[in-house]
Design a protein around this motif. Structure first.
Motif, PDB file in Angstrom:
ATOM      1  N   UNK A 109       9.893   8.848 -15.838  1.00  0.00           N
ATOM      2  CA  UNK A 109       8.460   9.022 -15.610  1.00  0.00           C
ATOM      3  C   UNK A 109       8.091   8.445 -14.259  1.00  0.00           C
ATOM      4  N   UNK A 110       7.046   8.997 -13.670  1.00  0.00           N
ATOM      5  CA  UNK A 110       6.602   8.468 -12.380  1.00  0.00           C
ATOM      6  C   UNK A 110       5.088   8.521 -12.309  1.00  0.00           C
ATOM      7  N   UNK A 111       4.526   7.510 -11.714  1.00  0.00           N
ATOM      8  CA  UNK A 111       3.083   7.513 -11.451  1.00  0.00           C
ATOM      9  C   UNK A 111       2.889   7.098 -10.002  1.00  0.00           C
ATOM     10  N   UNK A 112       2.078   7.864  -9.287  1.00  0.00           N
ATOM     11  CA  UNK A 112       1.909   7.612  -7.856  1.00  0.00           C
ATOM     12  C   UNK A 112       0.442   7.321  -7.567  1.00  0.00           C
ATOM     13  N   UNK A 113       0.224   6.281  -6.807  1.00  0.00           N
ATOM     14  CA  UNK A 113      -1.149   5.943  -6.409  1.00  0.00           C
ATOM     15  C   UNK A 113      -1.161   5.661  -4.903  1.00  0.00           C
ATOM     16  N   UNK A 114      -2.366   5.618  -4.354  1.00  0.00           N
ATOM     17  CA  UNK A 114      -2.493   5.249  -2.951  1.00  0.00           C
ATOM     18  C   UNK A 114      -2.908   3.796  -2.850  1.00  0.00           C
ATOM     19  N   UNK A 115      -2.361   3.115  -1.859  1.00  0.00           N
ATOM     20  CA  UNK A 115      -2.866   1.774  -1.592  1.00  0.00           C
ATOM     21  C   UNK A 115      -3.300   1.711  -0.130  1.00  0.00           C
ATOM     22  N   UNK A 116      -4.226   0.798   0.127  1.00  0.00           N
ATOM     23  CA  UNK A 116      -4.733   0.685   1.499  1.00  0.00           C
ATOM     24  C   UNK A 116      -3.594   0.287   2.429  1.00  0.00           C
ATOM     25  N   UNK A 117      -3.547   0.875   3.603  1.00  0.00           N
ATOM     26  CA  UNK A 117      -2.547   0.528   4.599  1.00  0.00           C
ATOM     27  C   UNK A 117      -3.254   0.399   5.944  1.00  0.00           C
ATOM     28  N   UNK A 151      -1.949  14.367   0.900  1.00  0.00           N
ATOM     29  CA  UNK A 151      -0.800  14.402   0.001  1.00  0.00           C
ATOM     30  C   UNK A 151      -1.318  14.262  -1.425  1.00  0.00           C
ATOM     31  N   UNK A 152      -0.914  15.163  -2.296  1.00  0.00           N
ATOM     32  CA  UNK A 152      -1.343  15.088  -3.687  1.00  0.00           C
ATOM     33  C   UNK A 152      -0.448  14.123  -4.452  1.00  0.00           C
ATOM     34  N   UNK A 153      -1.046  13.209  -5.217  1.00  0.00           N
ATOM     35  CA  UNK A 153      -0.218  12.269  -5.983  1.00  0.00           C
ATOM     36  C   UNK A 153       0.690  13.039  -6.954  1.00  0.00           C
ATOM     37  N   UNK A 154       0.162  14.152  -7.491  1.00  0.00           N
ATOM     38  CA  UNK A 154       0.956  14.934  -8.446  1.00  0.00           C
ATOM     39  C   UNK A 154       2.178  15.573  -7.795  1.00  0.00           C
ATOM     40  N   UNK A 155       2.028  15.954  -6.536  1.00  0.00           N
ATOM     41  CA  UNK A 155       3.179  16.545  -5.845  1.00  0.00           C
ATOM     42  C   UNK A 155       4.309  15.523  -5.754  1.00  0.00           C
ATOM     43  N   UNK A 156       3.935  14.281  -5.410  1.00  0.00           N
ATOM     44  CA  UNK A 156       4.958  13.241  -5.261  1.00  0.00           C
ATOM     45  C   UNK A 156       5.539  12.893  -6.631  1.00  0.00           C
ATOM     46  N   UNK A 157       4.677  12.864  -7.635  1.00  0.00           N
ATOM     47  CA  UNK A 157       5.173  12.592  -8.991  1.00  0.00           C
ATOM     48  C   UNK A 157       6.153  13.674  -9.445  1.00  0.00           C
ATOM     49  N   UNK A 158       5.802  14.936  -9.193  1.00  0.00           N
ATOM     50  CA  UNK A 158       6.746  15.987  -9.629  1.00  0.00           C
ATOM     51  C   UNK A 158       8.049  15.890  -8.867  1.00  0.00           C
ATOM     52  N   UNK A 159       7.975  15.531  -7.585  1.00  0.00           N
ATOM     53  CA  UNK A 159       9.214  15.390  -6.823  1.00  0.00           C
ATOM     54  C   UNK A 159      10.071  14.277  -7.427  1.00  0.00           C
ATOM     55  N   UNK A 160       9.440  13.168  -7.797  1.00  0.00           N
ATOM     56  CA  UNK A 160      10.204  12.037  -8.344  1.00  0.00           C
ATOM     57  C   UNK A 160      10.830  12.379  -9.703  1.00  0.00           C
ATOM     58  N   UNK A 161      10.047  12.981 -10.590  1.00  0.00           N
ATOM     59  CA  UNK A 161      10.619  13.256 -11.921  1.00  0.00           C
ATOM     60  C   UNK A 161      11.685  14.348 -11.864  1.00  0.00           C
ATOM     61  N   UNK A 162      11.698  15.068 -10.764  1.00  0.00           N
ATOM     62  CA  UNK A 162      12.720  16.080 -10.568  1.00  0.00           C
ATOM     63  C   UNK A 162      14.101  15.445 -10.317  1.00  0.00           C
ATOM     64  N   UNK A 163      14.093  14.149  -9.968  1.00  0.00           N
ATOM     65  CA  UNK A 163      15.365  13.453  -9.752  1.00  0.00           C
ATOM     66  C   UNK A 163      15.967  13.089 -11.116  1.00  0.00           C
ATOM     67  N   UNK A 164      17.280  13.318 -11.281  1.00  0.00           N
ATOM     68  CA  UNK A 164      17.878  13.122 -12.615  1.00  0.00           C
ATOM     69  C   UNK A 164      17.759  11.698 -13.153  1.00  0.00           C
ATOM     70  N   UNK A 165      17.586  10.715 -12.293  1.00  0.00           N
ATOM     71  CA  UNK A 165      17.527   9.336 -12.793  1.00  0.00           C
ATOM     72  C   UNK A 165      16.139   8.952 -13.296  1.00  0.00           C
ATOM     73  N   UNK A 166      15.146   9.781 -12.981  1.00  0.00           N
ATOM     74  CA  UNK A 166      13.764   9.373 -13.255  1.00  0.00           C
ATOM     75  C   UNK A 166      13.257   9.950 -14.569  1.00  0.00           C
TER      76      UNK A 166
END
Ligand code: WTA
Length: 649
Positions: free
Chosen positions: A546-554, A529-544
């Motif tokens: 800016x968005x920054x997406x990172x991975x954390x260990x799970x 999953x590209x962090x940028x893909x998720x960021x673009x999806x989030x900023x596409x929402x009218x309420x957002x």
């Protein structure tokens, strides 16, 4: 270096267990010593040419390799057909009436096909596609559940020389649409629905949304998963039932003689930008590598029952469910549904019921099985298993040991296989009869594959970036429609050397330890999953804003998506909004990309020049002490965020 990586390095530095190939396994294995390594080392191209001879060629190649970095052409002048190699050539011998495919649906329905039956079905569908006007070079989208028709559709495309573009059935309408547009696919093959955890996934409905208004899509072919399936709207002139199409005509279809370098398929994968890349694979070299690796890595023989649990929507399903095993005349198992439906013993029941001998799955699944408890596998007779494999992400030694003991009964070698959508086939792996394994290491390059570890300057190092130093037959030939991106992504870090995007270390025995992605690509439960893909999806929402997406260990998924979001003025943060944002990402990309954590903050930590400091966000998401904050415009922002994250997560 982030925390999960340094923890992993710690583990591998202390990991000194070694397992030699079991005697009984070695005695019967295709490869039981280092001969192929020696041969490939002496003459790599000659080695690959010998591998290519395992295929059935209509015309032999003139030239093994031409290499003008970064463009390789393998087996030029050669002509062959992939479906012919996977089907027709078995029909003259004892494999004709052997089982090619054993399929089980999630609800428990079953189907099997002999090679002869699979051939008949593929020919009938290939002929039907031709009648719809599909010909050499036309792209065909495939959006199907894990049903036999997925393999049949792929093989039918290869028969008529139409490159397929398979899209994982869990992707959203928008993701499917983007891929159809990028590939300019004229036809989409889908189904009314498929089963997942007891529910029905309405693929046709999603397909309708995906192709709505796309003028270039002439036909949608719909497989009826079962009678009485979900209702679908069939649009006159555009939509056709699969079962009606294959019933027309005489069902005959000769395979096209394809050039070795003709495109076999396009498969989209995530990269470091918001736009997935269409990875292009061609015919002769790809099939050569996939067959060579299937045979030697999985030690496949005709009496094996081979089960790769991947979905055909990913490259693992392309190379190691469909093309490699069928070209070798193996018996494959395909399962539609979830591993925990109706209960957590489903996989082990399948192993028992079908006498599976070779099992290939992902570390994330193994970690889930561990968590579900030893009692589930213990209930089933799994003595048929003789070899286990893993792929998709680094496997932690603990999971490796559990797999060996609880699934393999301490009897089965484990092959940890490193490769990528781009590499087409397995690149770093043990050969199970010849190479000793260490839990957590993918061991050494496959014969004929040349790898090393380099630093930023291209100097050899013990620890740094994994690098592939010479062309290999299954390598991607480019990114569909974007040569510049191909050059930049893979070939610009070093001169003429392929950069896979993974960090790695090599130990004193020359074994490789893959440490995970070093770019903005996350690996969540083995899915890229590209962090940028998720960021673009989030900023596409009218309420957002800016968005920054990172991975954390799970612990289970390897990595999880953590999103930090600031809202447009006047919007209030609420738990409903967070749910909505999560769902929004699901709708934009697919459920696999939904963030595990979303933290809403008035501001995101930025440098004075306005760059979001993702490094600090990773520290926050992984609960570490914050790294250097002196370059921040306002250090208080990240402190507040940390307090908030720890309060909410
Ligand atoms: C990761 C899947 C460690 C790696 C076939 C790679 C692995 C990415 C392994 C490709 C492994 C795959 N050990 N990491 N055995 N196998 N990876 O394109 O980060 O979906 O770059 O291909 O998965 O993922 P892709």
């Amino acid at each position: 270096m982030d925390g999960s990586r340094s923890r992993e390095i710690e583990v591998l530095l202390t990991e000194d267990r070694t397992f030699d190939p079991p005697q009984a396994f070695r005695a019967a294995a295709h490869v039981s010593d280092d001969t192929p390594y020696v041969e490939a080392g002496a003459d790599r191209e000659a080695f690959w040419a010998v591998q290519a001879e395992q295929l059935d060629w209509f015309r032999r190649w003139d030239n093994v390799l031409s290499w003008e970095p970064p463009f390789a052409r393998w087996f030029e002048g050669g002509q062959l057909n992939v479906s012919h190699n996977c089907l027709d050539r078995h029909l003259d011998g004892p494999r004709a009436d052997a089982t090619a495919l054993i399929w089980e649906g999630e609800p428990g329905d079953k189907r099997t096909y002999t090679y002869r039956e699979l051939h008949r079905e593929v020919c009938a569908f290939a002929a039907a596609l031709k009648r719809l006007g599909v010909g050499r070079g036309d792209r065909v989208g495939i959006y199907l559940p894990m049903i036999p028709e997925a393999a049949i559709a792929m093989l039918a495309c290869t028969r008529i020389g139409a490159p397929h573009s398979v899209v994982f059935g869990g992707f959203s309408a928008k993701s499917l649409r983007d891929r159809m547009i990028d590939a300019q696919a004229r036809v989409l093959i889908t189904a009314d629905g498929g089963y997942r955890r007891g529910g029905i996934v309405p693929l046709k409905q999603t397909s309708d949304e995906a192709v709505d208004g796309l003028e270039f899509v002439d036909h949608v072919v719909v497989v009826r998963r079962e009678e009485g399936g979900p209702p679908v709207d069939m649009r006159d002139g555009r939509d056709h039932w699969y079962h009606e199409l294959v019933a027309e005509g005489d069902g005959a279809c000769e395979p096209e003689a394809m050039e070795a370098e003709d495109i076999l398929y396009i498969l989209y994968t995530s990269g470091t930008t918001g736009k997935p890349k269409g990875i292009v694979h061609t015919t002769g070299g790809y099939l050569t590598q996939v067959v060579a690796t299937t045979k030697w890595v999985f030690d496949v023989k005709h009496d094996d029952v081979y089960w790769c649990t991947a979905d055909v929507g990913w490259v693992t399903g392309h190379s190691y469910i469909v093309y490699g095993p069928l070209a070798l005349g193996a018996t494959i198992v395909m399962y539609e549904g979830a591993p925990d439906y109706p209960d957590r013993g489903r996989f082990w029941k399948l192993v028992e019921d079908y006498g599976v001998t070779i099992l290939y799955t992902a570390p994330t699944a193994i970690r889930a099985f561990m968590k579900w408890g030893d009692e589930w596998p213990a209930r089933y007779d799994m003595s048929s298993l003789r070899l286990l494999g893993t792929v998709g992400e680094p496997i932690n030694p603990e999971a490796w040991m559990w797999y060996q003991e609880h699934i393999g009964g301490d009897r089965c070698p484990i092959v940890d296989t490193w490769w990528q959508t781009e590499t087409g086939g397995i690149m770093i792996t043990p050969l199970p009869g010849a190479v000793s394994t260490k839990p957590g290491s993918a061991t050494i390059p496959f014969p004929g594959v040349e790898a090393t570890i380099l630093d930023n300057d291209g100097q050899e190092a013990d620890s740094g970036y994994l690098a592939i130093t010479s062309p290999w037959p299954g390598m991607l030939r480019g990114i569909w429609g974007d040569e510049q991106r191909y050059r930049e992504t893979y070939w610009s870090k070093w001169d003429g050397v392929y950069f896979p995007g993974d960090g790695a270390r090599r130990d004193e025995d020359g074994y490789y330890w893959i440490l995970g992605r070093v770019d903005d690509v996350l690996n969540v439960a083995g899915h890229r999953i590209g962090t940028m893909e998720v960021e673009s999806a989030l900023v596409d929402h009218p309420a957002v804003a800016e968005a920054a997406v990172v991975g954390r260990a799970d612990e289970l998924k390897g990595q999880a998506v953590a999103a930090f979001v600031s809202l447009v003025e006047g919007t209030e943060s609420s738990s409903d909004l967070i749910q909505e944002l999560r769902q929004h990402v699901g709708n934009e990309i697919g459920a696999i990309a939904k963030p595990a954590d979303i933290v809403i903050s008035a501001e995101l930590p930025k440098t004075r020049s306005g760059k979001i400091m993702r490094r600090l966000l990773r520290d926050v998401a992984e609960g570490r002490a914050l790294g250097d904050t002196t370059t921040l415009a306002d250090p208080a922002v990240v402190e507040q965020l940390k307090a908030k994250y720890e309060g909410e997560a």
